[in-house]
Scaffold this motif. Structure first.
Motif, mmCIF file in Angstrom:
data_model
loop_
_atom_site.group_PDB
_atom_site.id
_atom_site.type_symbol
_atom_site.label_atom_id
_atom_site.label_comp_id
_atom_site.label_asym_id
_atom_site.label_seq_id
_atom_site.Cartn_x
_atom_site.Cartn_y
_atom_site.Cartn_z
ATOM 1 N N HIS A 1 34.663 52.672 62.161
ATOM 2 C CA HIS A 1 34.980 53.446 60.968
ATOM 3 C C HIS A 1 36.419 53.926 61.087
ATOM 4 O O HIS A 1 36.887 54.235 62.178
ATOM 5 N N LYS B 1 34.801 62.321 48.278
ATOM 6 C CA LYS B 1 35.076 61.378 49.364
ATOM 7 C C LYS B 1 36.137 61.966 50.289
ATOM 8 O O LYS B 1 37.118 62.544 49.851
ATOM 9 N N GLU C 1 37.693 57.987 54.347
ATOM 10 C CA GLU C 1 36.839 56.938 53.784
ATOM 11 C C GLU C 1 37.584 56.090 52.764
ATOM 12 O O GLU C 1 36.969 55.381 51.972
ATOM 13 N N CYS D 1 35.165 50.801 54.844
ATOM 14 C CA CYS D 1 35.176 52.183 54.371
ATOM 15 C C CYS D 1 34.727 52.183 52.911
ATOM 16 O O CYS D 1 34.567 51.123 52.299
ATOM 17 N N ASP D 2 34.487 53.351 52.369
ATOM 18 C CA ASP D 2 33.920 53.435 51.021
ATOM 19 C C ASP D 2 34.871 52.957 49.939
ATOM 20 O O ASP D 2 34.461 52.254 49.023
#
Length: 165
Positions: free
Chosen positions: A61, A19, A23, A80-81
């Protein structure tokens, strides 16, 4: 200190799994609750960008290449992740960072028998539930919820007896 170390370990783990720093984000109710995280990210050489409540709306993002640190209010509108929501037991009205205020206690109703006060407390709790939902819904892949534990004697690590039940 323990919460900060554990969150940084999670960020490093996700980085090791491929990642990008951009993120990942660390969110709290107020920016004052992020100071320790900023210091440790800097010490660890992990790039970060701080978002303030008064900043213009964020892009869809987060900025690539940096972990985003911000308040829950500052990150509305993007995802975000990896999202770590920290200091959940701190109250935004308390300034003494060393003493958790258990301000996110959203599952109890109080008011000391005064119905008007009970309604006010319930309204505050509902707002906290909405904020928690906002924070949790920022995560696309992984969500971490954490709190700062009371420290043991002499400011050391939490002891078994000091942990909340």
């Amino acid at each position: 200190a323990l919460e900060v170390r554990l969150v940084l370990d999670q960020l490093r783990m996700w980085r090791d799994r491929g990642k990008a720093w951009g993120e990942m984000s660390v969110l709290a109710l107020s920016s004052g609750h992020l100071t320790d995280f900023m210091d440790e990210l800097k010490n660890a050489g992990i790039p970060y960008a701080e978002r303030k409540d008064k900043d213009p709306p964020p892009p869809p993002h987060p900025p690539y290449g940096r972990v985003t640190l911000g308040t829950i209010h500052s990150v509305k509108g993007w995802e975000c992740d990896v999202v770590c929501v920290v200091r959940l037991n701190y109250d935004s009205t308390k300034t003494d960072e060393a003493q958790p205020a258990f301000g996110w206690s959203i599952f109890c109703r109080s008011g000391g028998g005064d119905p008007a006060l009970a309604d006010k407390v319930q309204a505050q709790q509902l707002e906290k539930v909405r904020l928690l939902y906002t924070a949790m819904s920022r995560a696309r892949r992984f969500l971490s919820l954490s709190c700062a534990l009371p420290t043991g004697r002499n400011g050391g690590e939490p002891t078994r007896r000091s942990l909340p039940v």
